[in-house]
Motif scaffolding. Structure first.
Motif, PDB file in Angstrom:
ATOM      1  N   ALA A   1       0.857  -1.191   0.000  1.00  0.00           N
ATOM      2  CA  ALA A   1       0.000   0.000   0.000  1.00  0.00           C
ATOM      3  C   ALA A   1       0.887   1.232   0.000  1.00  0.00           C
ATOM      4  O   ALA A   1       1.740   1.387   0.887  1.00  0.00           O
ATOM      5  CB  ALA A   1      -0.923  -0.007   1.215  1.00  0.00           C
TER       6      ALA A   1
ATOM      7  N   ASN B   1       2.518  -2.072   4.352  1.00  0.00           N
ATOM      8  CA  ASN B   1       1.948  -0.719   4.382  1.00  0.00           C
ATOM      9  C   ASN B   1       3.081   0.296   4.304  1.00  0.00           C
ATOM     10  O   ASN B   1       3.882   0.427   5.240  1.00  0.00           O
ATOM     11  CB  ASN B   1       1.121  -0.511   5.655  1.00  0.00           C
TER      12      ASN B   1
ATOM     13  N   VAL C   1      -4.224  -0.433   6.817  1.00  0.00           N
ATOM     14  CA  VAL C   1      -4.787  -1.186   5.698  1.00  0.00           C
ATOM     15  C   VAL C   1      -4.979  -2.637   6.111  1.00  0.00           C
ATOM     16  O   VAL C   1      -4.368  -3.131   7.070  1.00  0.00           O
ATOM     17  CB  VAL C   1      -3.894  -1.121   4.434  1.00  0.00           C
TER      18      VAL C   1
ATOM     19  N   PRO D   1       1.369   1.856   8.979  1.00  0.00           N
ATOM     20  CA  PRO D   1       2.585   2.147   8.225  1.00  0.00           C
ATOM     21  C   PRO D   1       3.824   1.543   8.877  1.00  0.00           C
ATOM     22  O   PRO D   1       4.044   1.685  10.083  1.00  0.00           O
ATOM     23  CB  PRO D   1       2.634   3.681   8.230  1.00  0.00           C
TER      24      PRO D   1
ATOM     25  N   SER E   1      -9.070  -3.005   0.802  1.00  0.00           N
ATOM     26  CA  SER E   1      -8.817  -2.754   2.216  1.00  0.00           C
ATOM     27  C   SER E   1     -10.137  -2.606   2.956  1.00  0.00           C
ATOM     28  O   SER E   1     -11.094  -2.032   2.433  1.00  0.00           O
ATOM     29  CB  SER E   1      -7.988  -1.481   2.398  1.00  0.00           C
TER      30      SER E   1
END
Length: 665
Positions: A245, A286, A313, A339, A359
């Protein structure tokens, strides 16, 4: 008249009825205070309005009778509460107030009202107006089912307003009485929300034990390869993918563009094409920027002691009935991947067909921005189609687009060249949150598959159109003719096969997908039944009362969780008593369509089915995939507004909740 039109007419009428009775009462009070001549004229106007209000009230009774024919769900609060509160005082107004208004005898010869005339004439009119307003409150606050708390609150509002009005119409009173009435109304409304709507709990699954007893959902994983991370076992084929992502920019051929979230820098994400029987392993990473970050790749390890930042996500395999732990729903089967974090999904590709992935963390934001892609499972044996193409319909902002075989989306007519005589399959996926009407012209075609499942007895269609639900998929097969073929989505030409000539768009009737194909054998008995009544009402959601999309009068996270046993067959009745279309999507299972509006269906298995306003669908779900499963409206804005809940298996619990920032919708 259809049920949907009756619902719309009823909503118009309950506003008009309330306005008519309120106007009648107001004008009558004005006439009672005017000099005799002017007062009589004003009272005659009030009499005309009163007659009109009586007619509209009678019409609302007739509309309710019509709705009752569609089912008790559509009229429960009207018959038990709303109509009695307006009809009974309306009859008193017709018998007591209307004759005096017509005669203009409520005023004395010197002007002004005679002693007691205000109470005799105006009080029934005002009480009728209160009853009409209470009817609006019933529709907005109570809906279905009628709860004791909600009914008590509405009755308290009605009684308080009536009692204070009786006092105010007598000898002169202090303005404090009006404040007393307002305070009573506020308290009654709070009672309705507290008792009727309920306050949310801190954990995700209200009504279901999630304390850790039984099997934890995170243990219900897909099969591991023969040697973890190593070569496959004998005869086993592993397909490994990595989806990252990350930010991206979508550039449209028309000149428009949008900043997006993507998988692997492309929107839609890569087409994952595997073969039936493959073991599929997907690593999700991510690399979206952290909150307030510069957009640079974040590869650091997460710190459990620090709060999550940025956009989390997950990957939900839409329509693919994976093991529960692989379903990708944050707060249910896993925590969101933040992240710098990663997560591995693994499942056996047992069912051939057309599916997609997206997602499920903040899905109402993430999916429109581009965090989705397509999944195709080819059958283990060869198929007759020599041309096989995957089409994703998606709207960026206000621009509908088409992506063919994972290519960049286009908001202009896409052209495709195919050899005449080729057997062709177009796998059409609606990744939007609204339904779309498809048309294929220039060649007869068949709906070979719906939501990944083959349609037995599929027949040729020529010029007919198709209603495709949000999240749904149709596989369309045809033989390429010598001339062009045109696919339309809505009123927009989308795909042209073998131009440059363009055939006229399909303009035939819309196919009833519940009646297409050969009827399948359906369950003869059911172990349990449940009903989902869909509406838009005032409910407690996120700790606050708000206008929410509700199921059985409640909004996420207060919708009780149905619990089933493995092996049971469940009849689910889905009733839409609102004015929005709801594409209902139970995770982890395909359901067989039993009927729509009482008309028997062919029993097609579907995982996303559109319940239009006023419709009643009956579907059968076989509990053959243990877990805790999200069920929700796939108009993702509706899910975010409360229309999501869970189906849980007896003996299965989940350790996940919302305290880690998980937000499925």
């Amino acid at each position: 008249m259809t049920t949907a039109r009756l619902i719309a007419l009823d909503q118009i009428l309950f506003v008009l009825v309330a306005a008519a009775w309120a106007a009648t009462a107001g004008i009558a009070l004005t006439g009672l205070r005017q000099p005799a001549a002017a007062g009589r004229r004003t009272l005659l106007i009030a009499a005309a309005l009163c007659a009109a209000a009586i007619v509209m009230t009678a019409l609302r009774v007739a509309v309710t009778a019509g709705l009752a024919g569609a089912g008790w769900w559509f009229v429960a609060e009207k018959v038990t509460l709303a109509l009695p509160l307006v009809v009974v005082p309306a009859l008193v107004s017709a018998a007591v107030s209307l004759p005096r208004l017509l005669r203009g005898t409520a005023t004395g010869s010197t002007g002004g009202s005679t002693p007691g005339s205000a109470r005799v004439v105006a009080f029934p009119l005002l009480v009728t107006a209160y009853g009409a307003v209470a009817g609006i409150a019933c529709g907005v606050v109570i809906s279905y089912p009628v709860t004791a708390g909600g009914a008590a609150a509405v009755l308290a509002l009605f009684a308080a307003a009536s009692a204070v009005t009786w006092r105010l119409l007598g000898p002169a009173r202090s303005p404090r009485h009006a404040w007393q009435a307002a305070g009573t109304c506020v308290l009654a409304l709070a009672l309705a929300l507290t008792i009727g709507g309920g306050w949310p709990s801190g954990h995700l699954h209200t009504g279901h034990d999630t304390g850790g007893r039984g099997v934890s959902v995170d243990l219900l994983r897909g099969p591991a390869p023969a040697a973890a991370g190593g070569p496959a076992g004998a005869g086993e084929r592993i397909r490994r993918f990595t989806l990252t992502a990350q930010p991206a920019t979508v550039r449209l051929p028309s000149g428009g563009g949008a900043e997006a979230w993507s998988f692997n820098g492309q929107v839609p994400g890569p087409v994952l094409r595997v073969r039936q029987g493959d073991l599929v392993e997907v690593v999700l990473r991510n690399r979206l920027p952290v909150q307030g970050g510069s957009g640079q790749e974040n590869t650091g390890q997460p710190n459990p002691g620090q709060p999550n930042t940025g956009q989390g996500v997950t990957i939900h395999w839409h329509g693919y009935d994976v093991p529960a732990a692989e379903d990708g729903v944050p707060g249910v089967t896993q925590d969101a991947v933040w992240p710098g974090q990663s997560h591995v999904y693994r499942f056996r590709a047992e069912d051939a067909g057309t599916y997609w992935y997206h997602s499920h963390q903040n899905s109402s934001v993430a999916v429109p921005r581009g965090l989705f892609g397509l999944l195709v499972v080819d059958p283990a044996t060869p198929v007759p189609e020599s041309e096989d193409h995957v089409l994703a319909l998606h709207t960026f902002g206000s621009r509908p687009t088409l992506s063919v075989d994972g290519a960049a989306p286009s908001d202009l007519l896409t052209r495709l060249t195919l050899p005449p005589g080729a057997r062709t399959r177009l796998r059409v996926v609606n990744t939007d949150t609204q339904p779309v009407v498809l048309g294929l012209s220039g060649a007869p075609y068949r709906i070979a598959a719906v939501d990944g499942g083959d349609v037995p007895g599929a027949t040729d269609l020529d010029g007919a159109r198709l209603h495709l639900a949000a999240g749904g998929r149709y596989d369309l097969t045809f033989t390429v003719p010598s001339g062009p073929v045109l696919l339309t989505a809505g009123d927009r030409p989308t795909l042209l096969v073998n131009g440059p000539a363009t055939p006229p768009p399909a303009a035939g009737p819309v196919v009833d997908i519940t009646r297409y194909g050969t009827p399948a054998a359906l369950p003869a008995r059911f172990d349990r039944e449940t009903t989902w009544v869909l509406d838009k009402t005032l409910a407690v959601s996120g700790g606050l009362p708000r206008l929410a999309q509700t199921v059985n009068g409640k909004a996420w996270p207060n919708i009780p969780t149905p619990v089933v046993r493995q092996g049971e067959t469940v009849r689910i009745r889905v009733v839409n008593r609102g004015t929005d279309t709801h594409p209902m999507h139970p995770h982890g299972h395909h359901v067989r369509i039993l009927s729509r509006n009482g008309v028997p269906a062919t029993g097609l298995p579907m995982d996303t089915f559109d319940v239009a306003p006023g419709e009643v669908w009956e579907v059968a779900l076989v509990a053959d995939n243990p877990g805790v499963w999200m069920s929700h409206c796939h108009d993702l804005a509706h899910a975010a507004q409360g229309m999501e809940f869970h189906l849980a298996y007896e003996g299965v619990s989940t350790p996940y909740d919302m305290t880690n920032g998980n937000h499925p919708a």
